[in-house]
Enzyme design. Structure first.
Site, PDB file in Angstrom:
ATOM      1  N   GLY A  13      43.208  27.992  70.351  1.00 39.50           N
ATOM      2  CA  GLY A  13      44.516  27.665  69.798  1.00 39.50           C
ATOM      3  C   GLY A  13      44.917  26.302  70.302  1.00 39.50           C
ATOM      4  O   GLY A  13      44.093  25.396  70.338  1.00 39.50           O
ATOM      5  N   GLU A  14      46.121  26.174  70.742  1.00 40.22           N
ATOM      6  CA  GLU A  14      46.608  24.904  71.276  1.00 40.22           C
ATOM      7  C   GLU A  14      47.028  25.166  72.718  1.00 40.22           C
ATOM      8  O   GLU A  14      48.001  25.877  72.965  1.00 40.22           O
ATOM      9  CB  GLU A  14      47.764  24.407  70.406  1.00 40.22           C
ATOM     10  CG  GLU A  14      47.976  22.930  70.427  1.00 40.22           C
ATOM     11  CD  GLU A  14      46.715  22.096  70.202  1.00 40.22           C
ATOM     12  OE1 GLU A  14      45.950  22.382  69.264  1.00 40.22           O
ATOM     13  OE2 GLU A  14      46.501  21.154  70.977  1.00 40.22           O
ATOM     14  N   SER A  15      46.294  24.598  73.650  1.00 39.94           N
ATOM     15  CA  SER A  15      46.513  24.943  75.057  1.00 39.94           C
ATOM     16  C   SER A  15      47.897  24.531  75.553  1.00 39.94           C
ATOM     17  O   SER A  15      48.454  25.191  76.437  1.00 39.94           O
ATOM     18  CB  SER A  15      45.426  24.326  75.930  1.00 39.94           C
ATOM     19  OG  SER A  15      45.345  22.930  75.716  1.00 39.94           O
ATOM     20  N   CYS A  45      37.692  27.964  74.429  1.00 46.09           N
ATOM     21  CA  CYS A  45      38.282  26.730  73.920  1.00 46.09           C
ATOM     22  C   CYS A  45      39.626  26.443  74.603  1.00 46.09           C
ATOM     23  O   CYS A  45      39.657  26.118  75.779  1.00 46.09           O
ATOM     24  CB  CYS A  45      38.372  26.829  72.401  1.00 46.09           C
ATOM     25  SG  CYS A  45      38.326  25.223  71.623  1.00 46.09           S
ATOM     26  N   ARG A  75      39.921  17.511  77.013  1.00 44.57           N
ATOM     27  CA  ARG A  75      40.358  18.088  75.738  1.00 44.57           C
ATOM     28  C   ARG A  75      39.861  17.253  74.562  1.00 44.57           C
ATOM     29  O   ARG A  75      39.667  16.050  74.687  1.00 44.57           O
ATOM     30  CB  ARG A  75      41.877  18.172  75.690  1.00 44.57           C
ATOM     31  CG  ARG A  75      42.462  19.133  76.694  1.00 44.57           C
ATOM     32  CD  ARG A  75      43.977  19.167  76.605  1.00 44.57           C
ATOM     33  NE  ARG A  75      44.402  19.636  75.285  1.00 44.57           N
ATOM     34  CZ  ARG A  75      45.629  19.432  74.806  1.00 44.57           C
ATOM     35  NH1 ARG A  75      46.518  18.799  75.524  1.00 44.57           N
ATOM     36  NH2 ARG A  75      45.943  19.869  73.599  1.00 44.57           N
ATOM     37  N   ILE A 103      35.570  23.990  67.448  1.00 43.72           N
ATOM     38  CA  ILE A 103      36.736  23.544  66.665  1.00 43.72           C
ATOM     39  C   ILE A 103      37.608  22.682  67.575  1.00 43.72           C
ATOM     40  O   ILE A 103      38.246  23.192  68.502  1.00 43.72           O
ATOM     41  CB  ILE A 103      37.550  24.744  66.145  1.00 43.72           C
ATOM     42  CG1 ILE A 103      36.664  25.628  65.272  1.00 43.72           C
ATOM     43  CG2 ILE A 103      38.764  24.265  65.350  1.00 43.72           C
ATOM     44  CD1 ILE A 103      37.299  26.941  64.885  1.00 43.72           C
ATOM     45  N   ARG A 104      37.610  21.401  67.314  1.00 38.62           N
ATOM     46  CA  ARG A 104      38.363  20.453  68.166  1.00 38.62           C
ATOM     47  C   ARG A 104      38.198  20.850  69.636  1.00 38.62           C
ATOM     48  O   ARG A 104      39.166  21.033  70.382  1.00 38.62           O
ATOM     49  CB  ARG A 104      39.829  20.405  67.744  1.00 38.62           C
ATOM     50  CG  ARG A 104      39.974  19.827  66.333  1.00 38.62           C
ATOM     51  CD  ARG A 104      41.404  19.516  65.971  1.00 38.62           C
ATOM     52  NE  ARG A 104      42.245  20.688  66.074  1.00 38.62           N
ATOM     53  CZ  ARG A 104      43.282  20.791  66.886  1.00 38.62           C
ATOM     54  NH1 ARG A 104      43.622  19.808  67.655  1.00 38.62           N
ATOM     55  NH2 ARG A 104      43.992  21.875  66.906  1.00 38.62           N
ATOM     56  N   HIS A 139      33.822  29.107  69.958  1.00 40.09           N
ATOM     57  CA  HIS A 139      34.574  30.291  69.507  1.00 40.09           C
ATOM     58  C   HIS A 139      33.625  31.443  69.196  1.00 40.09           C
ATOM     59  O   HIS A 139      33.256  31.628  68.029  1.00 40.09           O
ATOM     60  CB  HIS A 139      35.367  29.949  68.243  1.00 40.09           C
ATOM     61  CG  HIS A 139      36.606  29.166  68.518  1.00 40.09           C
ATOM     62  ND1 HIS A 139      37.850  29.754  68.596  1.00 40.09           N
ATOM     63  CD2 HIS A 139      36.789  27.857  68.757  1.00 40.09           C
ATOM     64  CE1 HIS A 139      38.758  28.829  68.860  1.00 40.09           C
ATOM     65  NE2 HIS A 139      38.138  27.666  68.959  1.00 40.09           N
ATOM     66  N   GLU A 141      34.187  34.480  68.793  1.00 43.82           N
ATOM     67  CA  GLU A 141      34.781  35.488  67.888  1.00 43.82           C
ATOM     68  C   GLU A 141      34.593  35.126  66.420  1.00 43.82           C
ATOM     69  O   GLU A 141      34.817  35.965  65.549  1.00 43.82           O
ATOM     70  CB  GLU A 141      36.272  35.682  68.221  1.00 43.82           C
ATOM     71  CG  GLU A 141      37.223  34.639  67.652  1.00 43.82           C
ATOM     72  CD  GLU A 141      37.228  33.312  68.406  1.00 43.82           C
ATOM     73  OE1 GLU A 141      36.440  33.141  69.351  1.00 43.82           O
ATOM     74  OE2 GLU A 141      38.026  32.430  68.028  1.00 43.82           O
TER      75      GLU A 141
HETATM   76  N1  GLN Z   1      42.201  21.192  70.846  1.00 44.86           N
HETATM   77  C1  GLN Z   1      42.794  22.381  71.428  1.00 44.86           C
HETATM   78  C2  GLN Z   1      43.447  22.050  72.776  1.00 44.86           C
HETATM   79  O1  GLN Z   1      43.184  21.014  73.342  1.00 44.86           O
HETATM   80  C3  GLN Z   1      41.761  23.464  71.604  1.00 44.86           C
HETATM   81  C4  GLN Z   1      41.176  23.848  70.253  1.00 44.86           C
HETATM   82  C5  GLN Z   1      40.720  25.267  70.137  1.00 44.86           C
HETATM   83  O2  GLN Z   1      41.085  26.167  70.910  1.00 44.86           O
HETATM   84  N2  GLN Z   1      39.931  25.505  69.126  1.00 44.86           N
HETATM   85  O3  GLN Z   1      44.222  22.827  73.247  1.00 44.86           O
END
Ligand code: GLN
Length: 155
Positions: A13-15, A45, A75, A103-104, A139, A141
């Site tokens: 997600g977005e940390s 992630c 990150r 993913i990113r 990921h 999952e």
């Molecule tokens: N880019 C997100 C972060 O820095 C992490 C991306 C992800 O969990 N897929 O929080």
């Protein structure tokens, strides 16, 4: 915490959002204490970013994190929007190849102390373990292979 649990998956997600929520909900101390007592945790992630003790110099250090795992993480190490890709690779302790979906994703720049690298892609560490803490930059999952989650259940 009302509902009890004996293992934890910290998802992607977005940390920054996740860290702020954990802080605002007053969950950081309790989770840190449980991890310190040996509760198995898998951070994927963004979840790994929450576990990491250190972030790269150019990353924002103001966001609350658990910071329980002796790894340094950068990150968005593959670029921000377009740096998402799939590959396969070896993960120590698992036979054959494991599908790896990024993913990113962050990368693990360094492992310290008891933390050990479990997998690398193009020379970058993508999985590490420190006792009861397992952190991956991909990921699991999103693929059919359940062996990383099985590893968490065995821990
Ligand atoms: N880019 C997100 C972060 O820095 C992490 C991306 C992800 O969990 N897929 O929080």
């Amino acid at each position: 915490m009302k509902q009890d649990f004996d293992r934890l998956v910290l998802p992607g997600g977005e940390s920054t959002v996740q860290g702020k929520l954990l802080d605002e909900l007053g969950m950081l101390e309790e989770l840190r204490a449980r991890i310190a007592k040996g509760m198995p945790v898998l951070g994927t992630c963004a979840g790994l970013i929450l576990l990491a003790h250190d972030l790269a110099a150019h990353d924002d250090k103001g966001t609350p994190r658990l910071a329980t795992m002796d790894v340094l993480v950068e990150r968005n190490a593959y670029g921000r929007q377009l740096g998402s890709f799939r590959t396969k690779g070896q993960v120590a302790g698992i036979d054959g190849e494991v599908p790896l979906t990024f993913i990113r994703a962050p990368r693990i720049v360094e492992v310290h102390g008891d933390a050990k690298a479990l997998a690398k892609v193009d020379g970058r560490i993508v999985a590490a373990r420190q006792g009861n803490q397992l952190g991956v930059t991909f990921h699991p999952e999103l693929d059919e292979d359940t062996r990383l989650h099985e590893l968490l259940l065995q821990m």
